[in-house]
Write a protein that holds these residues in place. Structure first.
Motif, PDB file in Angstrom:
ATOM      1  N   ASN A   1      -6.850  -7.807   9.598  1.00  0.00           N
ATOM      2  CA  ASN A   1      -7.624  -6.668   9.075  1.00  0.00           C
ATOM      3  C   ASN A   1      -7.495  -5.419   9.946  1.00  0.00           C
ATOM      4  O   ASN A   1      -8.447  -4.661  10.131  1.00  0.00           O
ATOM      5  CB  ASN A   1      -9.105  -7.048   8.933  1.00  0.00           C
ATOM      6  CG  ASN A   1      -9.316  -8.202   7.977  1.00  0.00           C
ATOM      7  OD1 ASN A   1      -8.779  -8.207   6.875  1.00  0.00           O
ATOM      8  ND2 ASN A   1     -10.080  -9.203   8.408  1.00  0.00           N
ATOM      9  N   GLY A   2      -6.293  -5.206  10.465  1.00  0.00           N
ATOM     10  CA  GLY A   2      -6.074  -4.056  11.330  1.00  0.00           C
ATOM     11  C   GLY A   2      -5.366  -2.894  10.675  1.00  0.00           C
ATOM     12  O   GLY A   2      -4.985  -1.932  11.354  1.00  0.00           O
ATOM     13  N   LEU A   3      -5.187  -2.951   9.339  1.00  0.00           N
ATOM     14  CA  LEU A   3      -4.511  -1.879   8.625  1.00  0.00           C
ATOM     15  C   LEU A   3      -5.493  -1.084   7.773  1.00  0.00           C
ATOM     16  O   LEU A   3      -6.556  -1.585   7.405  1.00  0.00           O
ATOM     17  CB  LEU A   3      -3.421  -2.446   7.712  1.00  0.00           C
ATOM     18  CG  LEU A   3      -2.133  -2.952   8.367  1.00  0.00           C
ATOM     19  CD1 LEU A   3      -1.204  -3.520   7.308  1.00  0.00           C
ATOM     20  CD2 LEU A   3      -1.438  -1.851   9.148  1.00  0.00           C
ATOM     21  N   PRO A   4      -5.118   0.163   7.424  1.00  0.00           N
ATOM     22  CA  PRO A   4      -5.889   0.900   6.408  1.00  0.00           C
ATOM     23  C   PRO A   4      -5.852   0.147   5.084  1.00  0.00           C
ATOM     24  O   PRO A   4      -5.174  -0.878   4.961  1.00  0.00           O
ATOM     25  CB  PRO A   4      -5.151   2.240   6.304  1.00  0.00           C
ATOM     26  CG  PRO A   4      -4.343   2.349   7.552  1.00  0.00           C
ATOM     27  CD  PRO A   4      -4.011   0.950   7.967  1.00  0.00           C
ATOM     28  N   SER A   5      -6.546   0.660   4.108  1.00  0.00           N
ATOM     29  CA  SER A   5      -6.641  -0.006   2.807  1.00  0.00           C
ATOM     30  C   SER A   5      -5.269  -0.434   2.306  1.00  0.00           C
ATOM     31  O   SER A   5      -4.330   0.351   2.271  1.00  0.00           O
ATOM     32  CB  SER A   5      -7.277   0.928   1.771  1.00  0.00           C
ATOM     33  OG  SER A   5      -7.210   0.343   0.483  1.00  0.00           O
ATOM     34  N   MET A   6      -5.160  -1.714   1.936  1.00  0.00           N
ATOM     35  CA  MET A   6      -3.901  -2.241   1.429  1.00  0.00           C
ATOM     36  C   MET A   6      -3.935  -2.427  -0.086  1.00  0.00           C
ATOM     37  O   MET A   6      -3.128  -3.153  -0.647  1.00  0.00           O
ATOM     38  CB  MET A   6      -3.589  -3.570   2.106  1.00  0.00           C
ATOM     39  CG  MET A   6      -3.135  -3.411   3.552  1.00  0.00           C
ATOM     40  SD  MET A   6      -1.624  -2.435   3.691  1.00  0.00           S
ATOM     41  CE  MET A   6      -0.486  -3.492   2.825  1.00  0.00           C
TER      42      MET A   6
END
Length: 341
Positions: A201-206
């Motif tokens: 959960n380390g990315l912007p909205s996927m």
């Protein structure tokens, strides 16, 4: 050893556009002598990390599994790769491979020079879907994983995304092989880092719908903190990754076996899961590909090979590969994907 074979049936030999995933490779425009083939080399993850850019731009690839379930895999944008290469070309002090011209042309393949690894090919998405369907088959038994002709490495990225949320005590080792070192450093490793960020959960909205129509492409900064976290997470989960560049050859097989003399089938260095997609398009390379399988896949292992039924204009076909498997008396089965939009 056993195989699950996945291939697409093409319609009247025409290519089909499928959501940012390339279909059939075009005919090589340039032939070069076998003597010019790139020799096999082993690369550590730390070597490739040293060649990473300060930041990368990415986008989500949505792979529909069922009518209600979609697999999302983040991958680096090709335009961002080109920008990195231009910056390196303008910086003579940069210690990287120079003039990787394949990134700036419409060529899919340049025989013995570039084998299409910068693009995500349709069958790699098919292979991800097959792995998702068969997760119970490989999840607890695949401790040494080899992806041949990995390129953007969507199947390995999917497996990494799947394994990271699971607390496992059993060590897992990935070996990712591509003809070009540039492909490994420009897309393979960046995509593995993106897979790690997605899984944690380390990315912007996927959500692909959230970025549709937007002129902004999300980026991540590859800070030393992020890289340290990536490496420590792999260590915590007993996951190691190594990389191979160069041609399929006895030398590469020897490197896979830790330097043991070819031919080696030492069980402790054989792989329990072998992955490959779009690797049989050239008839001349199929025997070498078969040798890679024979001397790297454990007798109890499982191989997933995704390919087109026939590569029109290039020459390779599933039949050619199956004929060899039958002569070797390997166990295999075919899954045909007829769901082409």
């Amino acid at each position: 050893m056993s195989f699950r074979f996945n291939f697409d049936i093409e319609t009247d030999g025409e290519d089909v556009e499928t959501g940012g995933v390339e279909t059939t490779p075009s005919v090589p425009v340039e032939e070069t002598p076998d003597s010019s083939r790139i020799p096999a080399q082993l690369h550590s993850i730390h070597e490739l990390i040293s060649k990473l850019p300060p930041h990368i731009a990415f986008s989500p690839l949505a792979i529909p599994l069922t009518s209600s379930k979609t697999i999302t895999i983040p991958r680096r944008e090709l335009f961002d790769v080109r920008m990195q290469l231009m910056a390196e070309d303008n910086n003579p002090s940069t210690d990287t491979s120079q003039n990787f011209s394949a990134a700036f042309t419409d060529e899919d393949i340049r025989t013995n020079t570039y084998e299409g690894g910068l693009k995500s090919w349709e069958c790699s998405s098919d292979l991800v879907k097959q792995l998702a369907t068969d997760s119970e088959v490989w999840m607890n038994s695949s401790h040494r994983i080899l992806e041949l002709g990995c390129g953007t490495a969507l199947p390995s990225c999917y497996i990494l995304q799947t394994l990271l949320p699971v607390s496992g005590d059993q060590p897992v080792h990935f070996t990712l092989a591509d003809y070009n070192l540039d492909v490994l450093r420009l897309v393979t490793l960046p995509n593995l880092i993106l897979a790690y960020l997605y899984a944690t959960n380390g990315l912007p909205s996927m959500d692909p719908s959230a970025t549709e129509g937007s002129e902004e492409t999300p980026e991540i900064e590859l800070t030393s903190t992020l890289i340290s976290s990536f490496l420590s997470t792999l260590q915590t989960h007993n996951i190691t990754i190594s990389f191979l560049s160069g041609s399929w050859s006895p030398a590469m097989i020897s490197l896979i076996h830790g330097g043991l003399e070819y031919p080696s089938t030492a069980e402790e260095t054989m792989h329990s899961l072998l992955l490959a997609s779009e690797t049989i398009y050239s008839p001349s390379s199929i025997p070498e590909f078969v040798d890679m399988i024979e001397y790297t896949l454990a007798s109890s292992g499982k191989g997933y090979i995704a390919a087109k039924d026939v590569y029109f204009g290039v020459g390779g076909s599933v039949k050619d590969f199956v004929d060899i498997m039958e002569k070797k008396k390997w166990k295999w089965e075919i899954d045909v994907d007829t769901d082409i939009d």
